[in-house]
Scaffold this active site. Structure first.
Site, PDB file in Angstrom:
ATOM      1  N   ASP A  95      46.012  12.564 -18.530  1.00  0.00           N
ATOM      2  CA  ASP A  95      45.763  12.950 -19.903  1.00  0.00           C
ATOM      3  C   ASP A  95      44.734  14.077 -19.913  1.00  0.00           C
ATOM      4  O   ASP A  95      43.639  13.922 -19.367  1.00  0.00           O
ATOM      5  CB  ASP A  95      45.191  11.717 -20.639  1.00  0.00           C
ATOM      6  CG  ASP A  95      45.611  11.656 -22.079  1.00  0.00           C
ATOM      7  OD1 ASP A  95      45.561  12.705 -22.738  1.00  0.00           O
ATOM      8  OD2 ASP A  95      45.971  10.557 -22.544  1.00  0.00           O
ATOM      9  N   ASP A 190      46.391  16.273 -24.981  1.00  0.00           N
ATOM     10  CA  ASP A 190      45.893  15.656 -26.211  1.00  0.00           C
ATOM     11  C   ASP A 190      45.836  16.689 -27.345  1.00  0.00           C
ATOM     12  O   ASP A 190      45.386  17.824 -27.121  1.00  0.00           O
ATOM     13  CB  ASP A 190      44.473  15.142 -25.902  1.00  0.00           C
ATOM     14  CG  ASP A 190      43.922  14.218 -26.949  1.00  0.00           C
ATOM     15  OD1 ASP A 190      44.512  13.153 -27.150  1.00  0.00           O
ATOM     16  OD2 ASP A 190      42.876  14.550 -27.551  1.00  0.00           O
ATOM     17  N   GLU A 242      50.793  16.456 -27.294  1.00  0.00           N
ATOM     18  CA  GLU A 242      50.662  15.618 -28.481  1.00  0.00           C
ATOM     19  C   GLU A 242      50.438  16.536 -29.682  1.00  0.00           C
ATOM     20  O   GLU A 242      49.512  17.348 -29.684  1.00  0.00           O
ATOM     21  CB  GLU A 242      49.478  14.657 -28.345  1.00  0.00           C
ATOM     22  CG  GLU A 242      49.400  13.704 -29.520  1.00  0.00           C
ATOM     23  CD  GLU A 242      48.024  13.094 -29.727  1.00  0.00           C
ATOM     24  OE1 GLU A 242      47.951  12.016 -30.319  1.00  0.00           O
ATOM     25  OE2 GLU A 242      47.019  13.700 -29.308  1.00  0.00           O
ATOM     26  N   HIS A 316      48.623   4.096 -27.585  1.00  0.00           N
ATOM     27  CA  HIS A 316      47.296   3.514 -27.764  1.00  0.00           C
ATOM     28  C   HIS A 316      46.676   3.832 -29.127  1.00  0.00           C
ATOM     29  O   HIS A 316      45.555   3.424 -29.392  1.00  0.00           O
ATOM     30  CB  HIS A 316      46.384   4.031 -26.651  1.00  0.00           C
ATOM     31  CG  HIS A 316      46.189   5.518 -26.759  1.00  0.00           C
ATOM     32  ND1 HIS A 316      47.210   6.411 -26.482  1.00  0.00           N
ATOM     33  CD2 HIS A 316      45.134   6.264 -27.153  1.00  0.00           C
ATOM     34  CE1 HIS A 316      46.774   7.643 -26.700  1.00  0.00           C
ATOM     35  NE2 HIS A 316      45.520   7.585 -27.107  1.00  0.00           N
ATOM     36  N   ASP A 317      47.352   4.611 -29.949  1.00  0.00           N
ATOM     37  CA  ASP A 317      46.830   4.941 -31.274  1.00  0.00           C
ATOM     38  C   ASP A 317      47.588   4.239 -32.399  1.00  0.00           C
ATOM     39  O   ASP A 317      47.322   4.480 -33.571  1.00  0.00           O
ATOM     40  CB  ASP A 317      46.935   6.455 -31.527  1.00  0.00           C
ATOM     41  CG  ASP A 317      46.025   7.262 -30.625  1.00  0.00           C
ATOM     42  OD1 ASP A 317      44.937   6.762 -30.275  1.00  0.00           O
ATOM     43  OD2 ASP A 317      46.401   8.399 -30.274  1.00  0.00           O
TER      44      ASP A 317
END
Ligand code: GLC
Ligand code: CA
Length: 540
Positions: A95, A190, A242, A316-317
């Site tokens: 990431d 990200d 993302e 994870h969000d």
């Protein structure tokens, strides 16, 4: 193997497996579970950030891009993980949080101490704009006692980087080179569509200021520079960006191979269909018409524009998709499989978020103290400030908190579910005794279903390569689509409701075979009755 054939598994390292009993997952824990991931059949594992970080945003506040957070282990542990992964034929995706650094990063610290070189690494202005931080409040904070302000689109400890400065870009490209030298074959970027800020920043009351800094043409330019300077040189590397608050047009630009930017993008529109008036911290049942329409428009237009989607229900969000889209009290198992089919047979690269393959649910916490996520805590306070009662505010947090997906992986029915022998950093889900890997591998069928889906993508090129067409888009319960490639077709029907429903199949598919479904349908007729949450894929 092309990125179109791969299936990627996301691990939230803090919550996967703890091997030194400090209550926090670690790299040796991930290494230990590689055989499990091999058994599942995934090709690549994406690790959420593993770098030194004060953990104000669970590692998305990076203090050093090229070291390992001692909480997770050492660089030796990392090298060992890489070597074992190689043995199992599993690649690792890291990431890259390149929009911002932690204010504890040495660049920010030097800037604060007055170093002009490093001050130009950040976005400093005499006057703040009216932009709102994604975690609440104004997006600017005082920069020491300089009288200036620094921009933080996220938490106050996450300072946005100045990508216009070529030195910043070179530093970040070096980070990629460092990990590429270690054999990393995947990068997840990200919030990469917000890296391009204008030179002159303006107030923007619309949508908290997002249009002022999202999907700017310069962001595409920066990504292309990054591609050409680093991963573009290695065709095996998989990249996914993302994209927050994005458009199809931009996602086509980000992912059309001719543009040399990224392989694929995550967008979140389909995960906002249960947001009232577009606002996250509200409660509303999901809007199926909207969901279906989004899938169809993204599927068709990305296909026509030669773009590529990253397909996912969970990360994870997000709270667990099962709790959002399925009547889990009655249909958890068939519902899991239906959701899985709807993306694994779709056009794009599927992602599995840890625990999804065993049908894990939200933890069902019963008090505010159980939550730790910065966004959830801020939201709770804002709900109270807006006049909601504690009970009402809690109900919203419970449904929407990112902690829902961050609870420890449920391995078995032991005291801490086989995750650790000490109390974990975040509580376990209440259903851990019934829903866990040991049990699933013995008596369950969700894991097997995922195994099958992953295999099918490799055996039937129409799944990885086929075009996308909507099927009966006006049907009130079924999300259906057809994939086509060189004379072969795959019809996928998904009943998103617990009521049965009927659909008329096209004549051409009557002689076809059922590739996979969640009710073991052997034969079918033109009038097809779909059971609650039934999914069926017919190949012809
Ligand atoms: C991304 C991450 C999220 C993080 C944010 C800021 O959306 O997925 O966890 O809080 O970026 O880095
Ligand atoms: Ca540990």
């Amino acid at each position: 193997m092309s990125f179109k054939e791969k299936v990627i598994y996301q691990i939230y390292p803090k919550s996967f497996l703890d091997t030194n009993q400090d209550g926090v997952g670690d790299l040796p824990g991930i290494e230990q579970k590689l055989p499990y991931l091999k058994r599942l059949g995934v090709d690549m594992v994406w690790l959420s950030p593993i770098y030194p970080s004060p953990q104000k945003d669970n590692g998305y506040d990076v203090a050093d891009y090229t070291s390992i957070n001692p909480m997770f282990g050492t660089m030796n542990d990392f090298d060992s993980l890489m070597a074992t992964a190689k043995k199992y034929g599993i690649e690792i995706m890291l990431d890259m949080v390149f929009n911002h650094v932690s204010t504890e990063h040495e660049w920010f610290q030097k800037a604060l101490a007055g170093d002009k070189k490093y001050q130009d690494y950040f976005i400093l202005r005499e006057e703040p704009t009216d932009w709102v931080s994604k975690f609440g409040g104004n997006a600017w904070a005082s920069f020491g006692d300089t009288g200036k302000y620094y921009l933080h689109l996220y938490d106050i400890t996450q300072a946005d980087l100045n990508w216009r400065n070529p030195e910043v870009r070179e530093e970040l490209f070096n980070v990629l080179r460092f990990w590429m030298d270690k054999g990393i074959k995947g990068f997840r970027f990200d919030v990469i569509n917000v890296i391009g800020k204008d030179e002159v920043l303006k107030n923007c009351p619309e949508n908290d200021g997002k249009p002022a800094y999202t999907d700017k043409p310069i962001a595409h330019e920066f990504i292309r520079m990054m591609n050409q300077a680093t991963y573009g040189k290695d065709a095996e590397i998989v990249t996914v960006g993302e994209m927050s608050f994005t458009t199809i047009e931009d996602c086509i630009l980000y992912t059309n191979p001719k543009r040399e930017e990224l392989n694929m993008t995550f967008n979140f529109h389909h995960l906002k269909v249960d947001y009232k008036d577009g606002k996250k911290w509200t409660l509303m049942p999901f809007d199926f018409e909207k969901l279906k329409e989004l899938f169809h428009t993204w599927g068709t237009q990305m296909s026509e524009g030669s773009g590529w989607n990253a397909l996912f229900w969970n990360n994870h969000d997000q709270p667990r998709a099962l709790n959002r889209f399925i009547d889990v009290d009655n249909y958890r198992v068939v519902g899991s499989k239906m959701l899985a089919s709807s993306i694994h047979l779709n056009r794009g690269t599927p992602y599995i978020y840890m625990g999804e393959e065993i049908g894990m649910l939200d933890p069902d916490f019963d008090k505010m103290e159980d939550y730790v996520d910065v966004e959830s805590l801020n939201a709770y306070q804002e709900l109270l400030d807006a006049g909601k009662s504690e009970q009402e505010a809690f109900k919203v947090v419970k449904a929407k908190s990112r902690d829902n997906s961050r609870t420890p992986m449920q391995w078995d029915s032991g005291e801490y579910s086989g995750f650790s022998q000490s109390a974990p950093w975040l509580g376990l889900g209440k259903s851990a005794d019934e829903i866990n890997v040991a049990k699933e591998l013995q008596e369950g069928s969700i894991f097997t279903y995922y195994q099958q889906l992953i295999k099918l993508r490799k055996e039937y090129p129409v799944i990885a390569e086929g075009s996308y067409e909507a099927f009966l888009p006006e049907h009130p319960q079924i999300y259906g689509f057809v994939r086509r490639l060189e004379g072969h077709s795959l019809l996928v029907l998904n009943n998103f409701f617990s009521q049965e429903t009927t659909i008329k199949l096209p004549k051409e598919c009557l002689s076809g075979e059922v590739l996979i479904d969640n009710y073991e349908t052997k034969s079918f007729e033109q009038e097809l009755r779909l059971k609650p949450y039934q999914t069926i894929a017919i190949y012809y």
